[in-house]
Write a protein that holds these residues in place. Structure first.
Motif, PDB file in Angstrom:
ATOM      1  N   SER A 221     -66.745 -38.175 -14.842  1.00 45.41           N
ATOM      2  CA  SER A 221     -68.112 -37.679 -15.438  1.00 45.41           C
ATOM      3  C   SER A 221     -67.389 -36.399 -16.325  1.00 45.41           C
ATOM      4  O   SER A 221     -66.976 -35.635 -15.820  1.00 45.41           O
ATOM      5  N   VAL A 222     -68.270 -36.253 -17.508  1.00 47.69           N
ATOM      6  CA  VAL A 222     -67.782 -35.127 -18.376  1.00 47.69           C
ATOM      7  C   VAL A 222     -68.807 -34.630 -19.175  1.00 47.69           C
ATOM      8  O   VAL A 222     -69.546 -35.527 -19.583  1.00 47.69           O
ATOM      9  N   ARG A 223     -69.054 -33.420 -19.338  1.00 50.25           N
ATOM     10  CA  ARG A 223     -70.115 -32.947 -19.920  1.00 50.25           C
ATOM     11  C   ARG A 223     -69.861 -33.063 -21.505  1.00 50.25           C
ATOM     12  O   ARG A 223     -68.610 -32.730 -21.948  1.00 50.25           O
ATOM     13  N   HIS A 224     -70.849 -33.585 -22.340  1.00 50.47           N
ATOM     14  CA  HIS A 224     -70.375 -34.007 -23.647  1.00 50.47           C
ATOM     15  C   HIS A 224     -71.484 -33.308 -24.468  1.00 50.47           C
ATOM     16  O   HIS A 224     -72.905 -33.179 -24.244  1.00 50.47           O
TER      17      HIS A 224
ATOM     18  N   THR B 216     -75.367 -33.457 -22.690  1.00 54.78           N
ATOM     19  CA  THR B 216     -75.487 -34.626 -21.784  1.00 54.78           C
ATOM     20  C   THR B 216     -73.968 -34.870 -21.024  1.00 54.78           C
ATOM     21  O   THR B 216     -73.096 -34.107 -21.196  1.00 54.78           O
ATOM     22  N   THR B 217     -74.232 -35.595 -20.279  1.00 57.03           N
ATOM     23  CA  THR B 217     -73.042 -36.236 -19.327  1.00 57.03           C
ATOM     24  C   THR B 217     -72.803 -37.527 -19.736  1.00 57.03           C
ATOM     25  O   THR B 217     -73.410 -38.606 -19.743  1.00 57.03           O
TER      26      THR B 217
ATOM     27  N   ARG C  92     -70.432 -40.757 -18.311  1.00 60.49           N
ATOM     28  CA  ARG C  92     -69.772 -41.402 -17.189  1.00 60.49           C
ATOM     29  C   ARG C  92     -69.219 -42.503 -17.550  1.00 60.49           C
ATOM     30  O   ARG C  92     -69.410 -43.550 -18.472  1.00 60.49           O
TER      31      ARG C  92
ATOM     32  N   THR D  57     -62.619 -32.167  -8.972  1.00 62.83           N
ATOM     33  CA  THR D  57     -62.683 -31.548 -10.203  1.00 62.83           C
ATOM     34  C   THR D  57     -61.708 -31.188 -10.860  1.00 62.83           C
ATOM     35  O   THR D  57     -60.848 -30.312 -10.254  1.00 62.83           O
TER      36      THR D  57
ATOM     37  N   SER E  15     -66.285 -31.088 -22.318  1.00 64.93           N
ATOM     38  CA  SER E  15     -65.926 -29.937 -21.525  1.00 64.93           C
ATOM     39  C   SER E  15     -64.527 -30.074 -21.074  1.00 64.93           C
ATOM     40  O   SER E  15     -64.067 -31.335 -21.015  1.00 64.93           O
TER      41      SER E  15
ATOM     42  N   ARG F 220     -64.797 -34.389 -13.889  1.00 62.79           N
ATOM     43  CA  ARG F 220     -64.885 -34.413 -12.226  1.00 62.79           C
ATOM     44  C   ARG F 220     -64.535 -36.180 -12.040  1.00 62.79           C
ATOM     45  O   ARG F 220     -65.177 -36.998 -12.895  1.00 62.79           O
TER      46      ARG F 220
END
Length: 213
Positions: A51-54, A58-59, A61, A173, A195, A199
């Motif tokens: 998962s990564v912040r976009h 937003t996230t 996955r 992470t 980001s 993770r």
């Protein structure tokens, strides 16, 4: 003598050292001894993903649908446990075809040049009840760096078909740029589109190897 004159030092007696509490060793549950042996991840009931912040709000996955694994779990002496997992980079799936095509391209995973990414354990320790810390080498795009996974033992069952199953959840992470995943775009507000922190998640259901049955 003037004790307040410049350059004069008053030496106070050293305070007695605080008593130290001896560390309590975490011992493995004796019931886990029966689980010692070779295991393989069951892809139908497992998820190896990320998962990564976009766009900062937003996230995203995703997961890898194709991989091979070889696990050895030692319930008597967890430090002897080990894992080797090879993931096929072209199998990445975020649920959006256009985004997946970008991820396997040269900006990110470059699956044509680097068809595999790999995690190979180097050390394992029991750090709490049902909690393990697994150190290992993670290779992405031909670059290898050490990482640590925190793994939680979920449980053990024998299914209706007679297969022994064991479950673990793990996470770590990383900074993706350490592995050459440096592509990014800037937002009008000044933040990054993707980001740097990524993770990795291992939701594992493993089956005892047929050679162990």
């Amino acid at each position: 003598m003037n004790f307040f004159s410049r350059g004069t030092t008053i030496r106070r007696p050293a305070a007695p050292a605080a008593p130290t509490t001896p560390a309590v060793a975490v011992m493995p549950d004796p019931a886990l001894a029966a689980l010692s042996g070779e295991w393989m991840i069951d892809p139908a009931h497992s998820r190896i993903g990320f998962s990564v912040r976009h766009a900062m709000v937003t996230t995203v996955r995703g997961s890898f649908g194709s991989y091979e694994s070889r696990l050895y779990f030692d319930g008597r002496n967890p430090v002897r446990s080990r894992a080797d997992i090879v993931l096929h980079t072209a199998s990445v799936d975020t649920g959006v075809e256009q985004r997946d095509a970008h991820l396997i391209g040269r900006d990110f995973l470059d699956a044509a040049t680097y068809p595999q990414m790999r995690f190979t354990s180097t050390a394992v320790q029991l750090v709490g009840k049902d909690v393990y810390r697994m150190a290992g080498d993670l290779t992405i795009r031909g670059t290898t760096h050490p990482v640590e996974l925190d793994l939680t033992y979920i449980g053990h069952v024998t299914d209706p078909f007679g297969y022994e199953r064991v479950g673990f959840d793990g996470t770590t992470t990383i900074n993706r740029s350490d592995w050459g995943l440096t592509y990014n775009a800037r937002l009008a507000e000044g933040g990054a589109m993707v980001s740097e922190r990524l993770r990795l998640q291992f939701d594992i259901a493993a089956i005892r190897s047929t050679s162990e049955r």
